[in-house]
Design a protein around this motif. Structure first.
Motif: not given
Length: 890
Positions: A6, A17, A119, A176
């Motif tokens: 990511r 993200w 995340s 995201p």
């Protein structure tokens, strides 16, 4: 996708993200941005009591909250225990004039985990089960003198017998723009207790100021068996917050209650910002819209789901699940995809930190991970257009004319709306130039793209002043912070080079070109005599001296500062190193490198050879560096006297050290030729270079030669002076009884104070008069590693002074790293020194499981003091434990 993958696809700040994160401030009230008073009374103009009912102008705040990177749509957790006088929507703390040691949050919360792209995030808020003691805390603080410890929430007894809920908030991104949220509250008390969980979604008020009339909308509904709030915004588009179960949906407007606050005849909206709290707590039925029976609300701008748990048993945990997703949501929001996202993101976080800290054992590993979690959480959305702030808004009465001559009046170009790394989300919810630079060293390990972006951001034209000055901090952009930006840029560059095999020279060049402007500003503004001795004012180290170094001195005296001069010598070396690195690809940079090596040598000669009135900053009798008081005599001469206070200002010269590796002399012949010319024609410069004669030619540039270096280090490692059990003190403990400095016949006194400040100077909320600070300690650690890399076993130090034990500079650096890290590790008694005698040091595992990262630490005991969520610069402990990026300092 792993967290590392990511990151690799999220190099830009605008990457998907990075859209959602913990960017919501923990405190917006009492900030400069919300202050429209004539004379800058930020705490008085927008106090805590008004925050629940008054719309903010520039940002928002909340508990355990997130928002988009533009700060438009916000989510946070509100709570009510059935006893509080108001809905708990934000953390409480004392203003700068209420506490005996300045502003101080009176709450307990800990960020326990998080990844760089956000995340995965988790934090814990400790919520009392009895009515929150707002008035009692104020009264306790008012009674406490400056010699007393700052009273905290636990001192009221409200948390005795564990009568609190631990509210754990977890975020996991399924995508995201798809955020899974769980709120889990555990009753740790001995009795059954009620709890209301009230997760809220709202838009920042952008429509009430006369500059943009567009109004977003929140529409709540329970149609089709779903409980949800649909959010529509011109920039963000459509988002839906879905609620598991069947909470009561409440809708109001993020509007000021002008009728009650300011005695206006009518409010701009029927419903106001406090409507949800008034409905739940005060039982005012029409304070907001109540959505039920499958109906939809009218559009609003603030909404909540009200979950009521009337009897939570001891040890019981109640849970609430929510999902914030782009679009209109879906019927399977809380099924396998929700559970899978939670499990996957947590495992990916474990895998990520195995890479970062897998080589170290517990409990050090936990300290590193918690430090990074807090550092990542203090990334905040920061919006401030100074010109509009000074002028006031068209839809409101004209701003007082005094504002145009007051705070930040000369910084009208500042126009920032970005995510910035801040020192602390409550005490310091704003950026500061040198603080941010220190944050970037640990960031360089976990998120080098963000670290590069932040360093460049402060140099952009919407922040850097047209004259080249970097903005210091929100309360006074024009103050002067130490010039550490070049140092930070080099750390980030070297860290990425060590990790990937190649540094980002485009980044290095972009920063370098902007810092040329900043260096010129320093030379033109802070060396008024043109003698290479610099003045800088307080330089971020507030009350370290016997006088306020930012104010003019009586009798025509000036302060030529050892630290300002040494910072500039260090700055010149860092710019030289940047230029040398860039010259490997572009020979034009060789010329610039010679400029900075010559500038360094000139500063070095001025500070240690002649100085003002032939009085050097270096004092050979004491073996230490001091500030100089100087003034012009009527006969045209100059008189000068040293300020004989041994403090961090005399240790900063140790930082002015940089190697000239062998490749410099083989790859950059023009630079080598110019250096040889300087040494031939100014032989005195030679004292600031040490050469390696065996093998390839290399050298070390240093403000202090080996003899002076050893004398300063002798003082630094003396346990009766600077060396404390947990680091290097900012003021020598030899000044425990105080020392007087006479200026124009008047005595000015300074005394070693190991803990809280006893002076109201600079608000009294920070103390450089003896405690241990991570920024300067980390710089000293790195300088020792540089010395060790060059000298090796040839440089031997006594540690501690008088012990007879001789070590290398590298050994000394590692000992300092160990002492600093030990602040957060259980000692022989099982307690962390940083917890001191506070409730965190109690025998309860519920308190001792959480690591608290404080602003600074008692110079004698190591107890954490000041801001209690300071995982900005204190997160440097992560690299001190796990290894300094790009160096051998492991």
């Amino acid at each position: 996708m792993s967290e590392r993958e990511r990151l690799e696809t999220s190099g830009s700040a605008q990457s998907p993200w990075r859209l959602w994160g913990p960017y919501l401030a923990a405190r917006q009230w009492g900030t400069v941005r919300e202050d429209y008073s004539p004379h800058g009374d930020a705490w008085g103009y927008f106090p805590f009591e008004q925050a629940r009912s008054r719309a903010y102008r520039w940002g928002e705040d909340g508990i355990a909250g997130i928002c988009d990177r533009h700060g438009f749509l916000n989510f946070a957790v509100a709570l009510w225990n059935g006893h509080d006088e108001i809905l708990k929507e934000r953390y409480f703390g004392l203003s700068n004039t209420e506490g005996n040691h300045g502003e101080d949050a009176k709450e307990y919360w800990w960020v326990t985990d998080g990844t760089p792209t956000h995340s995965w995030m988790r934090m814990v808020y400790r919520y009392p089960q009895a009515a929150y003691p707002y008035a009692e805390l104020r009264e306790m603080a008012a009674r406490a003198g400056r010699d007393a410890r700052e009273p905290e929430l636990a001192d009221t007894g409200i948390l005795d017998d564990d009568r609190f809920f631990d509210v754990r908030v977890t975020y996991a991104k399924a995508a995201p723009d798809d955020v899974c949220i769980e709120i889990a509250a555990t009753n740790h008390g001995p009795d059954t207790a009620p709890l209301h969980l009230v997760p809220q979604l709202w838009f920042r008020n952008t429509w009430s100021w006369g500059r943009d009339a567009r109004r977003p909308a929140l529409i709540a509904s329970t149609a089709d068996g779903w409980s949800r709030v649909l959010a529509e915004h011109a920039l963000l588009g459509r988002y839906t917050l879905q609620f598991d179960g069947a909470p009561t949906l409440l809708v109001t407007d993020n509007e000021t209650d002008e009728a009650n606050l300011f005695d206006r005849p009518v409010n701009p909206s029927r419903y106001t910002k406090a409507g949800i709290g008034d409905h739940i707590v005060s039982k005012i039925s029409d304070a907001c819209q109540v959505v039920a029976d499958g109906k939809a609300s009218q559009p609003g701008t603030k909404a909540a789901g009200w979950y009521h748990f009337p009897a939570v048993a001891p040890g019981e945990t109640v849970r609430v699940k929510l999902r914030l997703v782009a679009g209109s949501g879906h019927g399977a929001a809380f099924g396998r995809s929700f559970t899978g996202a939670m499990m996957d993101r947590e495992q990916e976080a474990d895998d990520f930190y195995d890479e970062v800290a897998g080589h170290i054992a517990e409990p050090e590993r936990t300290v590193v991970r918690r430090a990074y979690a807090g550092l990542l959480w203090t990334k905040q959305h920061y919006r401030f257009r100074v010109r509009d702030w000074l002028d006031g808004d068209p839809a409101h009465p004209p701003a007082p004319a005094e504002r145009l001559r007051g705070r930040n009046a000369h910084w009208k170009h500042v126009d920032v709306a970005d995510v910035l790394s801040m020192p602390d989300e409550w005490e310091y919810p704003w950026f500061a130039a040198w603080d941010l630079a220190f944050h970037m060293v640990p960031f360089a390990v976990v998120d080098p793209a963000f670290a590069k972006d932040q360093i460049l951001l402060l140099c952009r034209e919407w922040l850097m002043h047209p004259d080249g000055q970097l903005p210091a901090y929100e309360w006074a952009f024009g103050d002067v912070n130490p010039p550490v930006h070049a140092w930070a840029a080099l750390q980030v560059y070297k860290a990425e080079e060590a990790a990937t095999g190649r540094g980002d020279r485009v980044f290095l060049a972009r920063v370098f070109h902007k810092l040329l402007l900043n260096f010129s500003w320093w030379v033109n503004r802070k060396d008024p005599e043109g003698n290479y001795l610099f003045e800088g004012g307080f330089l971020g180290m507030d009350n370290i001296g016997p006088v306020n170094r930012s104010e003019p001195l009586p009798g025509g005296w000036r302060l030529e500062q050892s630290d300002a001069t040494s910072w500039m010598a260090t700055y010149a070396l860092h710019l030289m190193q940047m230029a040398l690195e860039l010259a490997r690809d572009d020979e034009a940079y060789e010329d610039v490198a010679t400029k900075f090596v010559e500038h360094f040598l000139s500063i070095a000669q001025a500070s240690t050879h002649f100085g003002s009135a032939d009085r050097p900053i270096w004092d050979d009798e004491d073996g230490f560096c001091y500030d100089l008081l100087s003034r012009h005599r009527p006969d045209g001469g100059v008189e000068a006297q040293p300020v004989r206070v041994r403090s961090m200002v005399g240790l900063i010269p140790l930082l002015a050290v940089a190697p000239l590796p062998a490749w410099v002399f083989t790859e950059l012949p023009h630079f080598a030729e110019r250096l040889n010319y300087l040494l031939r024609h100014a032989p005195a410069f030679g004292q600031f270079l040490t050469w390696h004669t065996d093998g390839e030619r290399s050298a070390l540039l240093s403000l202090l030669d080996v003899r002076k270096l050893q004398r300063v280090l002798k003082r630094m490692f003396d346990e009766d002076e600077f060396l404390a059990p947990h680091g290097i003190r900012s003021l020598s403990a030899a000044h425990r009884d105080g020392v007087d400095v006479h200026i124009d016949g008047w005595p000015h006194r300074i005394q070693y104070e190991p803990g809280e400040s006893r002076t109201p100077m600079f608000g009294g909320n920070s103390n450089w008069r003896g405690p241990i600070w991570f920024p300067t300690n980390a710089l000293l650690v790195q300088a020792l590693h540089v010395l060790d890399a060059f000298h090796g076993k040839d440089l031997q130090l006594e540690l501690p002074t008088g012990s007879g034990t001789r070590v290398t500079a590298g050994d000394a650096a590692r000992e300092l790293q160990h002492r600093l890290a030990a602040l957060f590790l259980p000692g022989p008694d099982g307690r962390r020194p940083a917890d001191g005698h506070r409730i965190e040091a109690s025998d309860s595992a519920r308190w001792r499981e959480h690591v608290t990262f404080s602003e600074y630490f008692d110079g004698d005991t190591g107890e954490g003091l000041g801001a209690s969520h300071q995982t900005g610069w204190t997160a440097l402990v992560a690299v001190l434990i796990a290894g300094w990026p790009g160096t051998s300092g492991k």
